[in-house]
Design an enzyme around this catalytic site. Structure first.
Site, PDB file in Angstrom:
ATOM      1  N   LYS A   1       0.842  -1.205   0.000  1.00  0.00           N
ATOM      2  CA  LYS A   1       0.000   0.000   0.000  1.00  0.00           C
ATOM      3  C   LYS A   1       0.879   1.258   0.000  1.00  0.00           C
ATOM      4  CE  LYS A   1      -3.880   1.876   2.768  1.00  0.00           C
ATOM      5  NZ  LYS A   1      -4.787   1.593   3.898  1.00  0.00           N
TER       6      LYS A   1
ATOM      7  N   SER B   1      -9.818  -0.904   7.177  1.00  0.00           N
ATOM      8  CA  SER B   1      -9.271  -0.742   5.822  1.00  0.00           C
ATOM      9  C   SER B   1      -8.548  -1.935   5.224  1.00  0.00           C
ATOM     10  CB  SER B   1      -8.327   0.449   5.782  1.00  0.00           C
ATOM     11  OG  SER B   1      -9.082   1.610   5.627  1.00  0.00           O
TER      12      SER B   1
ATOM     13  N   SER C   1      -9.673   1.567   3.007  1.00  0.00           N
ATOM     14  CA  SER C   1      -8.827   2.324   2.121  1.00  0.00           C
ATOM     15  C   SER C   1      -7.786   1.486   1.364  1.00  0.00           C
ATOM     16  CB  SER C   1      -8.094   3.408   2.913  1.00  0.00           C
ATOM     17  OG  SER C   1      -7.287   2.834   3.921  1.00  0.00           O
TER      18      SER C   1
HETATM   19  N1  GLN Z   1     -13.069   3.757   6.471  1.00  0.00           N
HETATM   20  C1  GLN Z   1     -12.554   4.155   7.737  1.00  0.00           C
HETATM   21  C2  GLN Z   1     -12.201   5.620   7.667  1.00  0.00           C
HETATM   22  O1  GLN Z   1     -12.526   6.216   6.722  1.00  0.00           O
HETATM   23  C3  GLN Z   1     -11.369   3.319   8.087  1.00  0.00           C
HETATM   24  C4  GLN Z   1     -10.172   3.665   7.305  1.00  0.00           C
HETATM   25  C5  GLN Z   1      -8.973   2.852   7.675  1.00  0.00           C
HETATM   26  O2  GLN Z   1      -9.067   1.796   8.295  1.00  0.00           O
HETATM   27  N2  GLN Z   1      -7.836   3.360   7.291  1.00  0.00           N
HETATM   28  O3  GLN Z   1     -11.612   6.163   8.529  1.00  0.00           O
END
Ligand code: GLN
Length: 482
Positions: A68, A167, A143
């Site tokens: 990532k 995410s 994400s």
């Molecule tokens: N979707 C969640 C957020 O927007 C989690 C994101 C993540 O785990 N990085 O914060």
């Protein structure tokens, strides 16, 4: 089966028995990326899959891996899918990268993500949205959507993601692959560009549970560069595979299955509910004892998370001011003007929303009312899990309330987007580990994920249950037709 379709452990076996060579593996991966990447757009940067490190020991894990774009790789552009990090080349490797390199893994591609990991759909990237290989009109989740779609589309044998509120698990669920969020402190965060430091963890996204165990073993462990990494031994996670789960006590939280009721989590799609209920029956068939449990503070997880996560994010993002990293706005008339213009042009819409929200909840007069109160409720949420683990070995839930949604469907409604993580967020707040494994397909042919949650540092339990379930069902063998 073609080489690019194989799992990492299958390939490592074939390398050992000399049924294939590094050259064949790299050629197959390269060809696959050439064939499908234009449609999927999982990568923000991809090089020719490189030869693994030559200094790696002979029985090493010398397979290429995708990472990532928020994990620092020395000398290589690393951007968190944000314009503000344009041109930034980290001067050091993240600890997980160092470990992968030492194990012989070649890093050939950096995967797309929501900017600074803010999001659940991979649409908040400054580059482009990534697409779900099962249906190119749908999001891959976020994400870590780039890593999940790369693995699902066979553009990667395995990949790393990061998980602050879901995410790794939510995109794994949307793309029909396996995603594991380790216990907070299990994997070093050194070199992971911080979103919310008390919640972030790096973890594996893989084609099956065995690969998840292998990759976790490679990256886990204490690191003196991360004071929150915990100094306990790293078990050989592959030893938890293939074990019997008879007699295990599995809790099913009643709040997670309600279609609508006060104090319960709402919005579960009936098809997701059905797949997960069937998965629970399957676990019973394998000999587990399933009982209903309660996590009474579940309904507060999303609001608590969006206070704590934005507070920490606003503080972590303070450093991007045009002085030390990446972008600097040209044509500013003073230092303050430069800060302002750099941040205005460098951050996307969602990043700005979170900086503003986070600054607000930490500000004088609101700190006690929001941030401090959220910390107290966070302790209650962690306590709910501790109570359930007094009588259960693990907990199972859906990973996400719905299968993948259409690109653009939730971009105008941040609250709807935030609810995508309603089942994953409490796990980060409690600091415990969880895994998502494929458990079915919707009528529209989109994957559904089963989440398994265990106590802190009991990743072995997750892997044991996930592997037993996976090996007794066909879901991990389903592939998108792309
Ligand atoms: N979707 C969640 C957020 O927007 C989690 C994101 C993540 O785990 N990085 O914060």
């Amino acid at each position: 089966m073609e080489i690019h379709q194989l799992t990492a452990h299958e390939l490592l076996e074939k390398l050992k028995s000399k049924e294939t060579t590094q050259e064949e593996i790299l050629a197959s991966l390269k060809k696959r990326i050439e064939d499908v990447e234009v449609k999927v757009k999982a990568f923000v940067r991809v090089e020719k899959p490189a030869h693994p490190h030559t200094r790696a020991p002979a029985d090493s894990y010398c397979l290429p891996i995708a990472v990532k774009d928020n994990i620092c790789i020395q000398g290589q552009l690393t951007s968190c899918a944000s314009k503000i990090l344009e041109g930034f080349r980290p001067p050091y490797d993240a600890t997980v990268i160092r470990k992968l390199k030492e194990a012989g893994c070649g890093i050939y591609g950096q995967t797309n993500m929501d900017e600074f990991a803010f999001g659940s759909s991979c649409e908040n990237s400054c580059y482009f949205p990534t697409r779900n290989p099962w249906n190119l009109a749908c999001v891959p989740g976020g994400s870590s959507g780039g890593s999940a779609s790369a693995v699902a589309a066979d553009e990667a044998f395995w990949a790393l993601g990061s998980d602050t509120g879901g995410s790794i698990r939510q995109p794994a669920s949307f793309c029909g692959v396996v995603g594991l969020k380790p216990t907070y402190g299990r994997v070093s965060r050194y070199g992971l560009i911080a979103f919310a430091s008390s919640l972030d963890q790096i973890g594996p996204i893989t084609k099956d549970v065995q690969d998840s165990a292998l990759l976790l073993k490679l990256i886990a462990g204490h690191d003196r560069c991360d004071a929150t990494s915990v100094n306990t031994g790293v078990p050989d996670y592959t030893q938890s595979l293939g074990k019997d789960i008879r007699g295990l006590k599995i809790g099913v939280p009643k709040e997670y299955f309600a279609l609508s009721k006060e104090n319960q989590l709402t919005g579960i799609d009936p098809e997701v509910k059905q797949c997960v209920e069937e998965a629970i029956l399957q676990l019973k068939k394998l000999g587990a004892q399933v009982k209903e449990v309660s996590l009474p503070h579940s309904a507060y997880a999303v609001p608590v998370y969006y206070i704590i996560a934005t507070a920490e994010a606003s503080s972590n993002l303070e450093r991007f001011d045009g002085v030390q990293y990446g972008l600097r706005h040209k044509g500013a008339v003073s230092l303050h003007d430069m800060y302002e213009k750099t941040r205005d042009s460098g951050f996307g819409y969602e990043a700005k929303r979170r900086i503003i929200l986070g600054t607000y909840v930490l500000s004088h007069g609101y700190y006690e009312a929001y941030y401090l109160r959220a910390l107290k409720v966070r302790a209650l949420i962690a306590n709910d899990f501790a109570n359930v683990f007094k009588e259960c070995d693990c907990i199972v839930t859906p990973t996400s309330p719905t299968p993948a949604f259409a690109i653009g469907e939730k971009t105008q409604n941040p609250l709807a987007m935030y609810l995508s993580d309603i089942y994953t967020i409490s796990v980060n707040l409690a600091g415990i580990p969880a895994i998502s494994v494929p458990c079915g397909l919707s009528k529209a042919g989109l994957p559904v994920g089963l989440q398994i949650i265990a106590k802190a540092f009991d990743e072995e339990m997750l892997l044991k249950v996930a592997h037993a379930y996976e090996q007794s069902t066909p879901w991990h063998k389903e592939k998108p037709k792309i």
